[in-house]
Design a protein around this motif. Sequence first.
Motif, PDB file in Angstrom:
ATOM      1  N   VAL A  97      -1.144  13.104   3.017  1.00 11.89           N
ATOM      2  CA  VAL A  97      -1.705  11.718   4.603  1.00 11.89           C
ATOM      3  C   VAL A  97      -1.987  10.725   5.644  1.00 11.89           C
ATOM      4  CG1 VAL A  97      -3.193  12.498   6.453  1.00 11.89           C
ATOM      5  CG2 VAL A  97      -2.373  14.277   5.000  1.00 11.89           C
ATOM      6  N   THR A  98      -2.545  10.104   4.342  1.00 10.50           N
ATOM      7  CA  THR A  98      -2.289   8.304   4.137  1.00 10.50           C
ATOM      8  C   THR A  98      -1.090   8.053   4.303  1.00 10.50           C
ATOM      9  OG1 THR A  98      -4.384   8.597   3.222  1.00 10.50           O
ATOM     10  CG2 THR A  98      -3.559   7.174   3.518  1.00 10.50           C
ATOM     11  N   ARG A  99      -0.385   8.524   3.523  1.00 15.76           N
ATOM     12  CA  ARG A  99       1.015   7.958   2.882  1.00 15.76           C
ATOM     13  C   ARG A  99       2.121   8.180   4.463  1.00 15.76           C
ATOM     14  NH1 ARG A  99       4.454  10.883  -1.626  1.00 15.76           N
ATOM     15  NH2 ARG A  99       5.529  11.323   0.134  1.00 15.76           N
TER      16      ARG A  99
ATOM     17  N   TRP B  71       4.155   5.721   9.070  1.00 12.93           N
ATOM     18  CA  TRP B  71       5.017   5.167  10.784  1.00 12.93           C
ATOM     19  C   TRP B  71       4.142   4.000  11.345  1.00 12.93           C
ATOM     20  CZ3 TRP B  71       7.741   7.786  14.462  1.00 12.93           C
ATOM     21  CH2 TRP B  71       8.237   8.828  13.822  1.00 12.93           C
ATOM     22  N   GLY B  72       2.983   3.780  10.623  1.00 14.48           N
ATOM     23  CA  GLY B  72       2.683   2.567  10.943  1.00 14.48           C
ATOM     24  C   GLY B  72       3.953   0.982  10.345  1.00 14.48           C
ATOM     25  N   LEU B  73       4.160   1.558   9.465  1.00 17.07           N
ATOM     26  CA  LEU B  73       5.371   0.160   8.913  1.00 17.07           C
ATOM     27  C   LEU B  73       6.899   0.813  10.090  1.00 17.07           C
ATOM     28  CD1 LEU B  73       5.402   0.930   5.561  1.00 17.07           C
ATOM     29  CD2 LEU B  73       4.939  -1.492   6.256  1.00 17.07           C
TER      30      LEU B  73
ATOM     31  N   GLY C 211       0.772  -1.365  -0.085  1.00 14.41           N
ATOM     32  CA  GLY C 211       0.534  -0.295  -0.432  1.00 14.41           C
ATOM     33  C   GLY C 211       0.753   2.098  -0.076  1.00 14.41           C
ATOM     34  N   PHE C 212       1.752   1.369   0.696  1.00 17.17           N
ATOM     35  CA  PHE C 212       2.911   1.942   0.768  1.00 17.17           C
ATOM     36  C   PHE C 212       3.438   2.955  -0.528  1.00 17.17           C
ATOM     37  CE2 PHE C 212       7.197   4.098   1.832  1.00 17.17           C
ATOM     38  CZ  PHE C 212       6.335   5.735   2.224  1.00 17.17           C
ATOM     39  N   LEU C 213       3.579   1.251  -0.429  1.00 16.67           N
ATOM     40  CA  LEU C 213       4.606   1.794  -2.411  1.00 16.67           C
ATOM     41  C   LEU C 213       3.635   2.220  -3.893  1.00 16.67           C
ATOM     42  CD1 LEU C 213       6.876  -1.267  -2.418  1.00 16.67           C
ATOM     43  CD2 LEU C 213       7.129   1.014  -1.867  1.00 16.67           C
ATOM     44  N   ALA C 214       2.112   2.193  -3.163  1.00 22.09           N
ATOM     45  CA  ALA C 214       1.530   2.547  -3.879  1.00 22.09           C
ATOM     46  C   ALA C 214       1.086   4.198  -4.171  1.00 22.09           C
ATOM     47  CB  ALA C 214       0.223   1.696  -3.516  1.00 22.09           C
TER      48      ALA C 214
ATOM     49  N   GLU D 224       4.229  15.952  13.651  1.00 17.77           N
ATOM     50  CA  GLU D 224       4.660  15.091  13.404  1.00 17.77           C
ATOM     51  C   GLU D 224       3.756  13.630  14.356  1.00 17.77           C
ATOM     52  OE1 GLU D 224       5.972  12.603  10.315  1.00 17.77           O
ATOM     53  OE2 GLU D 224       6.812  14.266  10.264  1.00 17.77           O
ATOM     54  N   GLY D 225       3.991  14.196  15.024  1.00 18.97           N
ATOM     55  CA  GLY D 225       3.751  13.235  16.888  1.00 18.97           C
ATOM     56  C   GLY D 225       2.012  12.469  16.787  1.00 18.97           C
ATOM     57  N   TRP D 226       1.018  13.070  16.034  1.00 19.90           N
ATOM     58  CA  TRP D 226       0.002  13.143  15.578  1.00 19.90           C
ATOM     59  C   TRP D 226       0.098  11.599  14.489  1.00 19.90           C
ATOM     60  CZ3 TRP D 226      -3.727  14.226  18.634  1.00 19.90           C
ATOM     61  CH2 TRP D 226      -3.894  15.488  19.682  1.00 19.90           C
ATOM     62  N   PHE D 227       0.571  12.273  13.073  1.00 22.40           N
ATOM     63  CA  PHE D 227       0.891  11.260  12.638  1.00 22.40           C
ATOM     64  C   PHE D 227       1.540   9.591  13.288  1.00 22.40           C
ATOM     65  CE2 PHE D 227       0.963  15.026   9.893  1.00 22.40           C
ATOM     66  CZ  PHE D 227      -0.205  14.118   8.646  1.00 22.40           C
ATOM     67  N   ALA D 228       2.652  10.463  13.859  1.00 19.49           N
ATOM     68  CA  ALA D 228       3.156   8.736  14.951  1.00 19.49           C
ATOM     69  C   ALA D 228       1.853   8.230  15.313  1.00 19.49           C
ATOM     70  CB  ALA D 228       4.083   9.287  15.762  1.00 19.49           C
TER      71      ALA D 228
END
Length: 293
Positions: A184-186, A191-193, A41-44, A61-65
């Motif tokens: 934003v999704t990327r 961070w999830g990865l 998904g990230f690569l896409a 950045e903390g909110w994205f984490a």
Amino acid sequence: MKGHVLALVTVLVWAVTFVSTKVLLVHLSPIEILFLRFVVGFLALMALRPRRLRLARRSQEGWFALAGATGVALYYLLENIALTFSSASMVGVVVAAAPLFTGILSALLLKRRPRAAFFLGFAVAMTGVVLVSFGGGAFARGLAEEAGFEAAGVLLALAAALTWAAYSLVTDKIASFGLDGVLVTRRTFAWGLLFMALALPFFGFSPDWASLALPEVWGNLAFLGLGASALCFVTWNLAVGKLGPVTASLYIYLVPALTVLASALVLGEPLTPPVIVGVLLTVGGLALSERGR
């Protein structure tokens, strides 16, 4: 009409993700499915929008984490582990309670007090969840040991729903930044990865690489990574833009019913009368609670 088609396609894909993950669990562990899915998904998303996201303040950045930790790493890990204990239909219906927990957290943390209809809808939906949980599988057959495993799956699915509720509040904050939705999704995926990568040694990440050549493995990984994780974000945003958030959100209520139907057709999971009634109660309760929120 285009907006309705986009919304319907999106929820159809989301409903089948539980079935697709259940198929992959034959070959891969929950953490392996999760990590490989979001790499795809990230690569896409990188290919879709190959530019950098620039933040106005470093504190953002903390909110994205936090979004990556809750909405990607923890939520999907709990959901995937739940699928190892319970049926896809059961997990799909229980996880659909996430909007209810979002309303409760909003009331507790943001002081957004819901109306009485919300609490009535919550009670109706939870009754439906209980019926689905106890109306099929080992509970209905009276198999005590297997029923214990299914109960663990239900609890994990409820924990996943609560985690998604926390993620929803975080994304509400991120939305106020006014940034590009794809970027934003990327960033959230990244961070999830990262959090998943830190956890891989503890979960024993050692996929059977030969199994990745099997059509049912790479096909389902592509479906989850490209379809459910990357493409559906775009189609859902387009649907919301054409229909508005209120009309588009009505399609989400179809997810539990579609998941149960897909599980019955693809996996042969039982479709008993209590399960059917439970799904109807869950969908009705979700719709009622949304009006009360």
